[in-house]
Each structure stands twice: as C-alpha cells, then as structure tokens.
Scaffold this motif. Sequence first.
Motif, short mmCIF file in Angstrom:
data_model
loop_
_atom_site.label_atom_id
_atom_site.label_comp_id
_atom_site.label_asym_id
_atom_site.label_seq_id
_atom_site.Cartn_x
_atom_site.Cartn_y
_atom_site.Cartn_z
N PRO A 1 32.10 41.08 74.51
CA PRO A 1 32.58 41.64 72.57
C PRO A 1 33.14 40.18 72.19
O PRO A 1 32.27 40.11 71.35
CB PRO A 1 34.03 41.63 73.01
CG PRO A 1 33.85 42.08 74.57
CD PRO A 1 33.24 41.03 75.61
N MET A 2 33.01 38.80 72.75
CA MET A 2 32.97 37.40 72.50
C MET A 2 31.54 36.88 72.44
O MET A 2 31.11 36.67 70.58
CB MET A 2 33.54 35.87 73.32
CG MET A 2 33.58 35.48 72.88
SD MET A 2 34.62 34.27 73.85
CE MET A 2 36.60 35.18 73.76
N GLU B 1 29.16 39.12 71.25
CA GLU B 1 28.74 39.32 69.97
C GLU B 1 28.80 38.86 68.73
O GLU B 1 28.72 39.72 67.17
CB GLU B 1 29.23 40.85 70.02
CG GLU B 1 28.56 41.54 71.61
CD GLU B 1 28.68 43.12 70.57
OE1 GLU B 1 30.08 43.12 70.69
OE2 GLU B 1 28.16 43.57 71.05
N GLN B 2 30.85 38.34 68.25
CA GLN B 2 30.82 37.73 67.23
C GLN B 2 29.71 36.41 66.67
O GLN B 2 30.88 35.70 66.13
CB GLN B 2 32.39 37.81 67.46
CG GLN B 2 33.27 38.99 67.61
CD GLN B 2 34.17 38.98 67.49
OE1 GLN B 2 35.10 38.40 66.76
NE2 GLN B 2 34.53 39.13 68.50
N LEU B 3 29.72 35.53 68.07
CA LEU B 3 28.80 33.86 67.76
C LEU B 3 28.20 34.36 66.20
O LEU B 3 27.87 32.90 65.90
CB LEU B 3 28.02 33.59 69.13
CG LEU B 3 28.70 33.57 69.91
CD1 LEU B 3 28.02 32.72 71.17
CD2 LEU B 3 29.71 32.37 70.23
N ALA B 4 28.13 35.13 66.18
CA ALA B 4 26.92 35.46 64.94
C ALA B 4 28.11 34.42 63.99
O ALA B 4 26.91 33.47 62.63
CB ALA B 4 26.43 36.68 64.42
N GLY B 5 29.05 34.96 63.76
CA GLY B 5 30.23 34.07 62.11
C GLY B 5 29.69 32.52 63.15
O GLY B 5 30.21 32.03 61.66
N THR C 1 26.88 30.93 60.44
CA THR C 1 26.55 30.78 58.76
C THR C 1 25.60 30.29 58.04
O THR C 1 25.91 28.58 58.79
CB THR C 1 27.54 30.90 58.24
OG1 THR C 1 28.95 29.68 58.73
CG2 THR C 1 28.99 32.30 58.89
N LEU D 1 38.37 35.16 65.37
CA LEU D 1 37.57 35.60 66.66
C LEU D 1 38.38 37.07 66.59
O LEU D 1 40.13 37.43 66.68
CB LEU D 1 37.45 34.85 68.01
CG LEU D 1 36.81 33.88 67.97
CD1 LEU D 1 36.92 33.60 69.74
CD2 LEU D 1 35.38 34.48 68.01
N ASN D 2 38.12 37.96 65.92
CA ASN D 2 38.02 39.60 66.48
C ASN D 2 38.49 40.28 67.20
O ASN D 2 37.64 41.15 67.39
CB ASN D 2 38.64 40.69 65.08
CG ASN D 2 38.57 39.98 63.87
OD1 ASN D 2 39.52 39.19 63.75
ND2 ASN D 2 37.44 39.79 63.18
N TRP D 3 38.95 39.31 69.08
CA TRP D 3 38.43 40.23 70.34
C TRP D 3 39.84 39.99 70.71
O TRP D 3 41.11 39.68 70.86
CB TRP D 3 37.96 39.69 71.00
CG TRP D 3 37.19 39.70 72.33
CD1 TRP D 3 36.75 40.16 72.46
CD2 TRP D 3 38.04 38.93 72.94
NE1 TRP D 3 36.41 39.91 73.59
CE2 TRP D 3 37.63 39.51 74.62
CE3 TRP D 3 38.64 37.61 73.65
CZ2 TRP D 3 37.15 38.14 75.57
CZ3 TRP D 3 38.53 37.41 74.89
CH2 TRP D 3 37.42 37.54 76.04
N ALA E 1 35.63 29.81 63.73
CA ALA E 1 35.41 31.15 62.14
C ALA E 1 36.39 32.74 63.60
O ALA E 1 36.52 32.10 64.44
CB ALA E 1 34.43 31.69 63.00
#
Length: 255
Positions: free
Chosen positions: A191-192, A194-198, A201, A253-255, A251
């Motif tokens: 799940p972490m 998947e958030q690396l795109a943040g 930017t 992390l909503n995890w 950034a």
Amino acid sequence: MARVLITGASRGIGRGLVVELSKRGHEVIATARDLSSLDDVPAAQNLQLDVTDQASVETAIAAAGRVDVLISNAGATVRAPLETVPLDEVSRLFELNTFGALRVAQAVLPQMRGRGSGRIAFVSSVQGRLAIPLIGPYSASKWALEGIAESLAIEVRHFGVEVQVFEPGAVSSGGAERAKVFLDEDDPYFPMLEQLAGFRTAPVTVEEFATVVADAIESSDVPFRIPVGEAAIAQLQARKAAPEDQPFVAAPLNW
C-alpha cells in the motif's frame, strides 16, 4: 569550449546532457557500459566505460585524453522495503551510484590537479538530503555520494578544481520506470508503494535538467549544491525547516 566527459550517457539524463552540451559547442565525450548504445548520440567521442570496473575506467580515461569537466551521472534505483531488500542489490547500488562516481573522479583528478583547473559535477538527488520510503537503498547511496562530494570539494579547491552537486527531484527520464521492484501485491508494504506517485509531483524534463547543468558549467560562480526544479527546492526547504528529532516525510502518507 570545454571537453566534457559524461558517464551513463546512453539514455535519460546522460543523453540529454550530451545533446545540450554538444549544441552549445562543447566537445563531449559520451560513455556507457554498452558502446553500441551511443551510436546515435551527438558526441565528439564515444567510449565504453563501466564505472563499477576499475580497468574499464582506467582504459576509458586514458583514451579520453584531456577532460576539463566530468559529469558523473551513471546510476540506478530500486523499489523495496528495507526489511526485505536483497543486500546484494544494496551493494550493487552503492557500487554504481557511490563507489562508481568516486572511481571515475579519482581517475580524472590527477590531470585536473596537474593543470590547476577542472570541474567535477555529481548528479545526486533530493534523496541525497532526505529519505523516501521504499527507496531507502537509493537514498543511502546518494547520501554517501553527497558526503564524498563535500569532502572532495574541500580537498581539491586548493588545486583549482571545482566540485558541484546537482539535486533534482523527480525527473522524467524513465529511470523510475526502469527501477527494479522487490515487492508484490501480497507484500505488507505494498500500500505504501502505491502512494509513491505523490513524491513525483512536477517532474522536471531531461532538457530542463540539462540546461541547469550546462549553465552551471559555463559559469564561474556557482554554489556547491544546486537543487533542480521547483519541487526539489520546496522539498529541501521543507526538510531544512523540519524538526531534527523525527523522520522527515516529504509528502503525506495515508497508510
């Protein structure tokens, strides 16, 4: 105009640097592990050079002759949690990103020191100043590179040799897409991932990065560390302002 040797020149940032510097009239020596990958690169000279191999480095630098500027660009990254990343892969990254950069610098420094002039430009990253989850091995290799570069800058300035470190954030060079990934959908850390795109930017283009480097090479008054891109500047400013008693998160992390 300067004779500029670039490592990792077959694609991405390295190729962009060859194009920009050649366009400005510099005599560019393009190097890569696979010599055939340089066939369509607009360089004055193409050489086979594997930064992880001492004999290859020595042969290439001897063939290059005079080198006024070294741009140490060869590198790679991975995606993996530190809990499970193969240590052989961590060693590979350090050998390429850190020791390889030092190996080539050692090879060109005697001639630069002897002439009393020269410039060594290391392509680092904002991750040489801050850490991003699941890219820890890359960050570690760049933190080490920054330490080498800073020490080297102090040691060689007496001999007329300048050292710069370029610190881009995300660059649209394809490097992230080529990164080895050592986790799958069943991994507890996925799940972490998947958030690396943040963290990517507002990437700078290869052309934008090459312009910053070329401008610096042509200037007589540039700082040691040069962030590249608005995102990089903002991230490094945020890191500097953050408390030192806790890890910095660039950034949310909503995890």
